[in-house]
Design an enzyme around this catalytic site. Sequence first.
Site, mmCIF file in Angstrom:
data_model
loop_
_atom_site.group_PDB
_atom_site.id
_atom_site.type_symbol
_atom_site.label_atom_id
_atom_site.label_comp_id
_atom_site.label_asym_id
_atom_site.label_seq_id
_atom_site.Cartn_x
_atom_site.Cartn_y
_atom_site.Cartn_z
ATOM 1 N N CYS A 1 0.669 -10.636 -2.967
ATOM 2 C CA CYS A 1 1.580 -10.571 -3.470
ATOM 3 C C CYS A 1 3.014 -9.161 -3.539
ATOM 4 O O CYS A 1 3.557 -9.521 -3.941
ATOM 5 C CB CYS A 1 1.204 -9.800 -4.867
ATOM 6 S SG CYS A 1 -0.119 -10.716 -6.236
ATOM 7 N N CYS B 1 7.571 -0.945 -8.140
ATOM 8 C CA CYS B 1 7.805 -0.375 -6.962
ATOM 9 C C CYS B 1 7.550 0.959 -7.612
ATOM 10 O O CYS B 1 6.447 1.886 -7.243
ATOM 11 C CB CYS B 1 8.446 -0.394 -5.791
ATOM 12 S SG CYS B 1 9.460 -1.465 -4.589
#
Length: 280
Positions: free
Chosen positions: A35, A105
Site C-alpha cells: 500500500c 501519515c
Amino acid sequence: MWEYTDRVKDHFVNPRNVGEIENPDGVGEVGSLACGDALRLTFKLDDKKRIKDVKFKTFGCASAIASSSALTEIVKGKTLEEAEKVSNQDIANYLGGLPEEKMHCSVMGKEALEAAIANYRGEKVTQEEFEIICKCFGVTDREIERAIRENNLKTVEQVTYYTKAGGGCAGCHPKIEALIEKVRKEMGKEVPVAKPEKKKLTNIQKIKLIEETLGREVIPALKADGGDLELIDVQGDKVYVALRGKCSFCPSSEFTLKQYAESKLREFVGEDIEVEEVRP
Ligand code: FES
C-alpha cells in the site's frame, strides 16, 4: 505541489530515533509495503513506566518519515496513558502542519503507537470484528469512523487523505459516504450535500480541461517527489496516462493514479472520469 513546513523538512532529512530497540517492551506494526506506507515502532519503559526509548522504521514518503520521527519525540518521557492520548492532529501540529493529502501519515503514526501499547499490554488487536470497507487498501469501518470523528471530516476525498480508503477503484465510495453521514449525525454536525452536476463538455473542451487540470493540480505535486505524468490519450471518460520518473516504479503508483490524477479529474472535469496507466 506539497507545501512542507521547515519542521517537516528537518524531520525528513534528519529523522530522530530511527531503528529498532533490542528486547522492546512493546512493538507495533501498521501499513504494508503493497500500500506504499509501512511503519514499525518499538519502545522501552523505564522503572517508572515512562517511555525511556522509542524507535521507528518506516517505508514511505517524506511525510511518513517526518510524522514517525515527530511521534517518537512527542512520546519520549511520557507514561503509556499519556502517550495514547497523542492524536494524529498532535503529530501534524508538532510538525507545523502537513498537507491535507498527506494526513494519513500522521494517522499511521498514531495507529502504530496504539498497536505497540496494545502489544505491551498483551491485548490482541483483531480486525476481524470490523468490516473492511476499502478492499484496495484494507481499511475498516472502525478506522474510517475514527478518522471522521477525530478530524471532523466531511467528504470522501478527505477520508482518503486521512486513511487512504477510497483512493483506488472508488468502489467503496458509497459506503464511505454512508459512514460520513452516520458519524456526522452522531456528532451533531451538518451532513454535506451532494455536489451539483458539472455542465456537459465537448470533446475538445474536455481534453483541454484534462490537460489543464493535470498540469495545475497533479504534475507539479508528482515532480516535487521526483516523478511525472504524461497524458497519452482520452477516449470518452477514459484518460490514459504514463507515469514517468520515480512514479514509474513506485509501489503506490496505483494510489498516485487514482488518488491524485483520477480524483482531481473527477473534481474538475467529470464524475465519471477513469484514469488508466499505459505501460511501455
Ligand atoms: S475498494 Fe476502496 S478504493 Fe477500491
